[in-house]
Design an enzyme around this catalytic site. Structure first.
Site, PDB file in Angstrom:
ATOM      1  CG  HIS A 197      -2.132  -1.003   0.704  1.00 50.89           C
ATOM      2  ND1 HIS A 197      -2.090  -2.335   1.029  1.00 50.89           N
ATOM      3  CD2 HIS A 197      -3.192  -0.843  -0.105  1.00 50.89           C
ATOM      4  CE1 HIS A 197      -3.105  -2.936   0.468  1.00 50.89           C
ATOM      5  NE2 HIS A 197      -3.805  -2.060  -0.219  1.00 50.89           N
ATOM      6  NE  ARG A 304      -6.372   0.763  -3.059  1.00 52.22           N
ATOM      7  CZ  ARG A 304      -5.890   0.772  -4.304  1.00 52.22           C
ATOM      8  NH1 ARG A 304      -5.714   1.908  -4.938  1.00 52.22           N
ATOM      9  NH2 ARG A 304      -5.581  -0.356  -4.902  1.00 52.22           N
ATOM     10  CD  GLU A 437     -10.137  -7.408  -2.470  1.00 48.03           C
ATOM     11  OE1 GLU A 437      -9.074  -6.920  -2.881  1.00 48.03           O
ATOM     12  OE2 GLU A 437     -10.894  -6.816  -1.685  1.00 48.03           O
ATOM     13  CG  ASP A 461      -5.787  -8.067  -1.623  1.00 49.04           C
ATOM     14  OD1 ASP A 461      -4.750  -8.348  -1.001  1.00 49.04           O
ATOM     15  OD2 ASP A 461      -6.429  -7.019  -1.425  1.00 49.04           O
ATOM     16  CB  CYS A 508     -10.306  -1.523  -9.271  1.00 56.41           C
ATOM     17  SG  CYS A 508     -10.770  -2.609  -7.923  1.00 56.41           S
TER      18      CYS A 508
HETATM   19  C1  PEP Z   1      -6.770  -5.174  -5.141  1.00 54.23           C
HETATM   20  O1  PEP Z   1      -6.611  -5.958  -4.206  1.00 54.23           O
HETATM   21  O2  PEP Z   1      -6.466  -5.443  -6.327  1.00 54.23           O
HETATM   22  C2  PEP Z   1      -7.315  -3.826  -4.892  1.00 54.23           C
HETATM   23  C3  PEP Z   1      -7.622  -3.011  -5.877  1.00 54.23           C
HETATM   24  O3  PEP Z   1      -7.469  -3.448  -3.604  1.00 54.23           O
HETATM   25  P1  PEP Z   1      -6.277  -2.984  -2.652  1.00 54.23           P
HETATM   26  O4  PEP Z   1      -5.038  -2.876  -3.489  1.00 54.23           O
HETATM   27  O5  PEP Z   1      -6.689  -1.688  -2.059  1.00 54.23           O
HETATM   28  O6  PEP Z   1      -6.198  -4.103  -1.658  1.00 54.23           O
HETATM   29 MG    MG Z   2      -7.559  -5.596  -2.301  1.00 52.58          MG
END
Ligand code: PEP
Ligand code: MG
Length: 587
Positions: A197, A304, A437, A461, A508
């Site tokens: 992140h 997010r 995910e 994920d 996404c």
């Molecule tokens: C993902 O997991 O691809 C996603 C878009 O969510 P995050 O990266 O915020 O976990």
């Molecule tokens: Mg995710």
């Protein structure tokens, strides 16, 4: 640019995490092993030091109380007692008094005295021949580090002068946020994966970043001159004149290409043979909104919301959330904004569940929301109210089972009933979607799709859970393969399941914004790509340069690949054959 040096050049390679090229001085961010300097204060500074200490104690106490309150029923009595004990020590007037007296008498900085004073107790406990005392010593260490960290962070924000390239062992999203109050030209870390992140955060802020460099924090000292190339993942320490010239040229080349793309701003993401793809943007922060608009996005495919929690000790109220959400929805109107409910946990804003040993498989995303109905319903109320103009959709993260979907929908109904009864305006048909995910949700797509209005695939994920590879762990980052056939075949399964239920399926995850992946994803039948704003024009250019039929053919071939490498080869061959005017530098 004159950043040459006589020291020998060192070239390191890591994982490119955020595009761009910068050159400048390093700032070594030593958070994990805070170096507590001993500093003498002049007379005027002593009082200010008391104030700094008070602020840090207050912040530490708030943090501990937040952990305790938020996770009490989850962490069990024993751990809760430990936190209680830490709070008691933290608020012990005798201890605080002796720290303050020492500051006055020795005229030394607060972090030095705190480190020394609490450290003394911890060492005494460690010397005892008793398991229980040893554990308490670790708790004292924890507490000491928390107070010192809060003192150092405060100093850090005011300490850095000028522009810097931050070099660190690891960075959490919160570190990135704190550092961003300085003029940061780049981030380079030993650890971390491309979808960790902190990496997403630097992309959101358009700051070049490289993660997984191995030992960069040992090679670099503050003040060293660096070149950071976030396209290729190359970091150069003490760069030669030759390299400085080359990278300046590459930077200009990429900037020119990015400028050329601006002519596509108002054109749709449509293939040469007329197949339309919805192309939207992922955002983390309100600050990104203008950039999203400039980049020609058709909407927000993922907001997010957990980024609202960064740098604060509590949860924003319904009204605060409503105001934030409303600004986004109004700015993007008439396009759609998909807001994801808090995805706390994993490596994100921590619910601080007191050391989960395996947070990615732990208390995260919708699991927390369903366990915290008041928090969840507050957020749903804020979202529904903000969506009265009909361009807001709600999405749930980390869904693993149909039961979770049904329960989450029950809460939506409950909140709607409340709003109706209160006569508050909202849109009755606000679309509800889920992220796919978690592999169990991918497998059960037909059932899940029958309950929602859309799905958006979180490949970041999904990849980590399908391949059992932690997305932020450098030791296994070579095994984190977004183009693994298991991922691609799962995507196809999800698209088919969603279409069978007549709903759309988007992506996404970071993969949606990868220039090699985009033609494949469109060819697989994905209806929407939501990408980081920085790459949006390039992805649009790719879609507009190709026929849908070519992409479908590519997808059919790709589904037969047996390995990640084989698949990448197929994609690269396709790219080189069909997309000559897009620089390979961007891959
Ligand atoms: C993902 O997991 O691809 C996603 C878009 O969510 P995050 O990266 O915020 O976990
Ligand atoms: Mg995710």
């Amino acid at each position: 640019m004159s950043i040459q040096s006589e020291k020998p050049e060192i070239v390191l390679h890591g994982i490119p995490a955020s595009h761009g090229i910068s050159m400048g001085s390093a700032y070594l961010f030593l958070k994990d092993s805070p170096v507590v300097e001993e500093r003498f204060l002049n007379r005027d500074e002593v009082l200010l030091e008391h104030e700094r200490l008070n602020r840090s104690l207050e912040k530490s106490s708030k943090e501990l109380r937040k952990i305790l309150a938020f996770a009490q029923e989850k962490i069990g009595e024993a751990k809760a007692r430990v936190l209680d004990a830490q709070i008691m020590v933290l608020e012990d007037p005798v201890l605080i008094d002796s720290i303050k007296k020492r500051i006055d008498k020795e005229k030394k900085n607060a972090e030095f005295i705190v480190n020394d004073e609490i450290g003394k107790y911890a060492s005494l406990m460690l010397k005892a021949n008793d398991e229980y005392m040893h554990e308490r010593a670790h708790d004292m260490e924890d507490l000491k580090n928390r107070i010192v960290r809060n003192l150092l962070q405060e100093r850090l924000i005011s300490k850095i002068d000028g522009s810097i390239i931050v070099v660190a062992h690891t960075l959490t999203p919160a570190d990135t946020m704190i550092l961003s109050s300085n003029q940061v030209l780049g981030y380079a870390t030993d650890r971390g994966g491309i979808t960790s992140h902190a990496a997403l955060f630097s992309r959101a802020m358009k700051i070049p970043a490289i993660v997984g460099l191995g030992d960069v924090s040992r090679y670099v000292s503050s003040g060293n001159q660096l070149i950071i190339d976030g396209y290729s993942g190359t970091l150069i320490i003490h760069p030669s004149d030759q390299h400085i010239k080359e990278y300046e040229q590459k930077r200009d080349r990429m900037l020119k290409f990015e400028q050329q793309l601006s002519s596509l701003k108002d054109l749709p993401a449509e293939t040469k043979d007329g197949h339309k793809v919805e192309l939207s943007a992922n955002i983390e922060l309100l600050d990104e909104l203008e950039y999203v608009v400039v980049q020609g996005s058709q909407g927000i495919g993922l907001y997010r919301t957990e980024s609202l929690l960064l740098g604060r000790d509590d949860f924003p109220s319904e009204q605060e959330q409503y105001e934030e959400y409303k600004k986004i929805v109004d700015r993007i109107y008439p396009h759609r904004v998909i807001m994801r409910t808090f995805d706390i946990g994993g490596d994100k804003v921590a619910p601080a569940t007191a050391n989960e040993t395996n947070p990615f498989l732990g208390w995260r995303g919708i699991r927390i929301s369903l366990d915290k109905p008041v928090l969840f319903m507050n957020q749903l109320r804020a979202m529904l109210r903000a969506g009265a103009r009909k361009n807001l959709s709600i999405m749930f993260p980390m869904v693993a089972t149909i039961e979770e979907v049904l329960l989450a929908k029950q809460y939506v109904r409950k909140v709607k009933a409340e709003l109706r009864a209160e006569g508050i305006k909202f849109y009755e048909k606000t679309p509800i979607g889920v992220m796919i995910e978690v592999p169990s949700a991918a497998l059960m797509i037909s059932r899940i799709a029958s309950e929602v209005d859309f799905v958006s695939i979180g490949t970041n994920d999904l990849t980590q859970y399908l391949l059992a590879v932690d997305r932020g762990n450098t030791l296994v980052s070579k095994l984190y393969k977004q183009f693994h056939p298991s991922v691609i075949n799962t995507l196809k399964h999800i698209v088919n399941g969603a279409h069978k239920q007549n709903i759309w399926a988007g992506i996404c995850g970071e993969m949606a914004g990868h220039p090699l992946a985009a033609p494949l994803l469109v060819g697989l039948g994905i209806d929407e790509l939501s990408v980081v704003p920085a790459v949006l024009p390039e992805i649009k250019k790719i879609i507009r340069s190709l026929n849908y039929s070519e992409m479908q053919e590519l997808a059919t071939n790709a589904l037969h690949a047996e390995t990640n490498e084989e698949l990448e080869k197929i994609l690269m061959k396709f790219f080189k054959k069909n997309l000559h005017d897009i620089p390979l530098d961007s891959l």
